[in-house]
Design an enzyme around this catalytic site. Structure first.
Site, PDB file in Angstrom:
ATOM      1  CE  LYS A  54      -4.122  -2.538   2.634  1.00  0.00           C
ATOM      2  NZ  LYS A  54      -4.229  -2.520   4.119  1.00  0.00           N
ATOM      3  CD  GLN A  98      -2.852  -4.503   6.592  1.00  0.00           C
ATOM      4  OE1 GLN A  98      -3.622  -3.301   6.265  1.00  0.00           O
ATOM      5  NE2 GLN A  98      -3.766  -5.400   6.697  1.00  0.00           N
ATOM      6  CG  ASP A 121      -8.908   0.260   5.854  1.00  0.00           C
ATOM      7  OD1 ASP A 121      -8.927  -0.068   4.484  1.00  0.00           O
ATOM      8  OD2 ASP A 121      -8.418   0.550   6.876  1.00  0.00           O
TER       9      ASP A 121
HETATM   10  N1  GUN Z   1      -6.954  -6.297   7.113  1.00  0.00           N
HETATM   11  C1  GUN Z   1      -7.218  -6.973   5.664  1.00  0.00           C
HETATM   12  N2  GUN Z   1      -8.049  -6.246   5.218  1.00  0.00           N
HETATM   13  C2  GUN Z   1      -7.884  -5.195   5.064  1.00  0.00           C
HETATM   14  C3  GUN Z   1      -7.924  -3.815   5.051  1.00  0.00           C
HETATM   15  O1  GUN Z   1      -8.673  -3.860   3.533  1.00  0.00           O
HETATM   16  N3  GUN Z   1      -7.938  -2.769   5.589  1.00  0.00           N
HETATM   17  C4  GUN Z   1      -6.652  -2.653   6.564  1.00  0.00           C
HETATM   18  N4  GUN Z   1      -6.880  -1.517   7.185  1.00  0.00           N
HETATM   19  N5  GUN Z   1      -6.664  -3.974   7.428  1.00  0.00           N
HETATM   20  C5  GUN Z   1      -7.425  -4.693   6.528  1.00  0.00           C
END
Ligand code: GUN
Length: 285
Positions: A54, A98, A121
């Site tokens: 990311k 995350q 998110d």
């Molecule tokens: N863990 C698995 N998928 C995601 C996501 O899309 N965002 C975040 N922050 N954590 C995750």
């Protein structure tokens, strides 16, 4: 007959280029650049890989990314303080925590600490509520990516029967609401669904998001269906989806591969959400 393979990698690259150009233009007009803070608690290797992907993607499109990596045993109060400071930081427009978090941290309490306007998110209660209402601010990245893939592939949604396998907060539930808002008839299946095959065989659009490798086999798919595989499972060192690709590709009309399907779209949507967070903050100021 063999299904069309939906090239998520290529479509995501196109979106990233669009975002890059929009960021360039916004910078020329306002002197501002979007900033994303990625909070990675502890050292889970899979999470570290996702965050690295990311932040690298951010750099490519001109988003200033800041990695924050507190130790896995951080006290919840300290983590909340970090998030509080990011909420107040004018250079940060998006905050990503995350998941999953270490067990001693209360995930919901931590997520709720993120300012709704920086919740790229789309995980806070406020953003979930807005999505359910049909007035989204930030849509969670994977569900948003799925809809974007369907749209860019010209898949009709209105009036179709969509079956979502999996009821997670991150994918299953939000994608079901997005499909519903686009006038699909939606069925959500899960581990207690009594006859999964009977349900999936009715799907014109089948979204598999359960985290069970190759659960959905070709005989569970209606001929001509569009199959979206959200699964990322590691089996014998290889990435496989929730769909058994070899048998499904014989039955579906279009299918997303793993890897190279939904995954790249998740990252592209995060970039787009972060740009939108800056645009929104400029509008609000
Ligand atoms: N863990 C698995 N998928 C995601 C996501 O899309 N965002 C975040 N922050 N954590 C995750």
């Amino acid at each position: 007959m063999s299904a069309r393979i939906i090239d998520g990698k290529k479509i995501a690259a196109g979106i990233r280029e669009e975002v890059r150009e929009q960021i360039l233009r916004l910078h020329e007009e306002t002197g501002r650049v979007p900033g994303l803070a990625a909070v990675l608690v502890g050292e889970d290797p899979a999470s570290a890989t996702y965050v690295r992907t990311k932040t690298r993607a951010c750099q490519e499109v001109g988003i200033a990314s800041r990695g924050i990596t507190p130790p896995g045993d951080i006290a919840q109060s300290e983590l909340l303080q970090i998030i509080h400071e990011l909420n107040l930081d004018p250079a940060i427009h998006g905050i990503l925590v995350q998941l999953p978090l270490p067990k001693h941290l209360h995930e919901r309490v931590v997520l709720e600490a993120v300012d709704t306007r920086k919740d790229v998110d789309g995980f806070t209660f406020a953003n979930v509520g807005r999505l359910v209402e049909g007035q989204p601010l930030f849509v969670p990245c994977t569900p948003a990516g799925i809809l974007e893939l369907l749209d860019r592939e010209g898949v009709a949604i209105k009036g179709k029967h969509a079956v979502v396998v999996g009821r997670s907060e991150i994918v299953g539930k939000p994608v079901a609401f997005l499909l519903l808002h686009r006038h699909a008839t939606v069925t959500i299946c899960h581990s207690r669904t009594s006859d999964l095959t009977a349900e999936t065989r009715r799907a014109d659009i089948l979204v598999a998001a359960v985290g069970r490798p190759r659960l959905i086999t070709g005989d569970m798919i209606k001929p001509g269906a569009v199959v979206v595989d959200v699964g990322i499972n590691r089996v014998d060192g290889k990435l496989v989806g929730d769909v058994d690709f070899e048998s499904a590709v014989q039955v579906a009309s279009a299918i997303t591969p793993v890897p190279g399907g939904v995954g790249p779209m998740t990252v592209a949507m995060l970039l787009r959400n972060t740009l939108r967070a800056l645009e929104q903050s400029i509008r609000d100021s």
